[in-house]
Enzyme design. Structure first.
Site, PDB file in Angstrom:
ATOM      1  N   ALA A  34       0.881  -1.380   0.002  1.00  0.00           N
ATOM      2  CA  ALA A  34       0.016  -0.010   0.129  1.00  0.00           C
ATOM      3  C   ALA A  34       0.857   1.103   0.132  1.00  0.00           C
ATOM      4  O   ALA A  34       1.896   1.254   0.466  1.00  0.00           O
ATOM      5  CB  ALA A  34      -0.850  -0.132   1.255  1.00  0.00           C
TER       6      ALA A  34
ATOM      7  N   GLY B 134       0.363  -5.185   0.931  1.00  0.00           N
ATOM      8  CA  GLY B 134      -0.541  -5.301  -0.116  1.00  0.00           C
ATOM      9  C   GLY B 134       0.095  -5.984  -1.430  1.00  0.00           C
ATOM     10  O   GLY B 134      -0.728  -6.741  -2.238  1.00  0.00           O
TER      11      GLY B 134
ATOM     12  N   GLU C 159      -0.135  -9.512  -0.623  1.00  0.00           N
ATOM     13  CA  GLU C 159      -1.726  -9.612  -0.638  1.00  0.00           C
ATOM     14  C   GLU C 159      -2.219  -9.914  -1.813  1.00  0.00           C
ATOM     15  O   GLU C 159      -3.211 -10.977  -1.972  1.00  0.00           O
ATOM     16  CB  GLU C 159      -2.372  -8.858   0.533  1.00  0.00           C
ATOM     17  CG  GLU C 159      -2.176  -8.910   1.789  1.00  0.00           C
ATOM     18  CD  GLU C 159      -2.663  -7.588   2.506  1.00  0.00           C
ATOM     19  OE1 GLU C 159      -3.337  -7.992   3.617  1.00  0.00           O
ATOM     20  OE2 GLU C 159      -2.449  -6.619   2.239  1.00  0.00           O
TER      21      GLU C 159
ATOM     22  N   GLU D 291       3.864  -5.238   7.888  1.00  0.00           N
ATOM     23  CA  GLU D 291       3.062  -4.285   8.691  1.00  0.00           C
ATOM     24  C   GLU D 291       3.225  -4.027  10.217  1.00  0.00           C
ATOM     25  O   GLU D 291       3.113  -2.737  10.646  1.00  0.00           O
ATOM     26  CB  GLU D 291       1.692  -4.394   8.338  1.00  0.00           C
ATOM     27  CG  GLU D 291       1.085  -4.243   6.821  1.00  0.00           C
ATOM     28  CD  GLU D 291       1.352  -5.536   6.114  1.00  0.00           C
ATOM     29  OE1 GLU D 291       0.596  -5.543   4.948  1.00  0.00           O
ATOM     30  OE2 GLU D 291       1.911  -6.397   6.502  1.00  0.00           O
TER      31      GLU D 291
END
Length: 270
Positions: A67, A112, A115, A135
């Site tokens: 992200a 992300g 992910e 994270e």
């Protein structure tokens, strides 16, 4: 001068390649990229000429570093809730796509980015690939499905260790854990390997491929008996359909099968 496209879409025959194109930001997933990814995958699965999607990143350093932290900085909890749900919907749409989505991981896939790999049908890794969910070191937790998909992929203890420590997996370890079905390949061979795999899938019966994806999706959260019931129905439709007539005939006649596009195939009758 206009800004370069954040997502480059290239269609060659039955394979559509989506390249995250933010190399200066290590191909970070901002809201625009996520929206374009979702739209591109939805368009691909709606196009009968597209059989497989390959997702990769520009350059040799990053598939996606995750992200975009500049977007998250200073965000309120209410806004973050909406942002996380939006990102989860993108990953879920990729996971549920009616066409296979292959992640060609050319470098780091963190947060992300990892992910996105987990949400793909499967991945092909460069020997330079590195995967992780770091994270917790930023006071965050994975928010695009990592806490749910990673334990399902590698087991609860390994997933907990990776998320709680922020440890990274190199390509060989990821292969050992089953995060990719094929051994890592040389960086210069990555995209060609992923496209070759996509072309092999594209040569299979398109309705059969979609039915397999439907059965896999249904089985993720279903009881075994429920999944078996769905599989029975899908398998029966496949056996009774024109696509299997061609596939079986080609096998018996020792020739390559020639499958029609689903949009042009004759409608099945009961």
């Amino acid at each position: 001068m206009t800004a370069p496209e954040a997502l480059v879409v290239e269609c060659v025959g039955p394979v559509t390649t989506l390249t995250i194109n933010r190399p200066k930001a290590f191909n970070a997933l901002n809201a625009d990229v996520l929206g374009e990814l979702r739209q591109a995958v939805l368009e691909a699965e709606a196009d009968p000429a597209v059989r497989v999607v390959v997702v990769t990143g520009t350059g040799d350093k990053a598939f996606s570093a995750g992200a975009d932290l500049k977007e998250l900085a200073g965000m309120t909890s209410d806004r973050a809730h909406a942002t996380m749900r939006s990102g989860q919907r993108v990953m879920r749409d990729i996971e549920r796509a009616a066409v296979p989505v292959i992640a060609a991981v050319n470098g780091v896939a963190l947060g992300g980015g990892f992910e996105l790999v987990l949400a793909s049908t499967f991945s092909v890794l460069s020997t330079r690939a590195s995967l992780g969910l770091p994270e917790s070191g930023l006071g965050l937790i994975p928010g695009y499905g990592g806490t749910q998909r990673l334990p399902r992929a590698v087991g609860a203890q390994t997933a907990a260790h990776l998320m709680l420590t922020g440890a990274r997996l190199n390509a060989d370890r990821a292969y050992q854990l089953g995060l990719t079905p094929v051994p890592p390949v040389a960086p210069e061979d990555l995209l060609a390997s992923a496209v070759a795999m996509a072309e092999k899938i594209a040569a299979q019966g398109p309705l059969a491929v979609r039915s397999i994806l439907t059965a896999l999706e249904a089985g993720r959260g279903a009881l075994l008996d429920t999944g078996l019931q769905l599989e029975t129905g899908l398998a029966a439709l496949a056996i009774g359909g024109a696509e299997s007539d061609e596939g079986i005939s080609a096998f018996l006649e020792r020739r390559p099968a020639v499958f029609a596009d689903p949009a042009t195939a004759p409608e099945e009758t009961a």
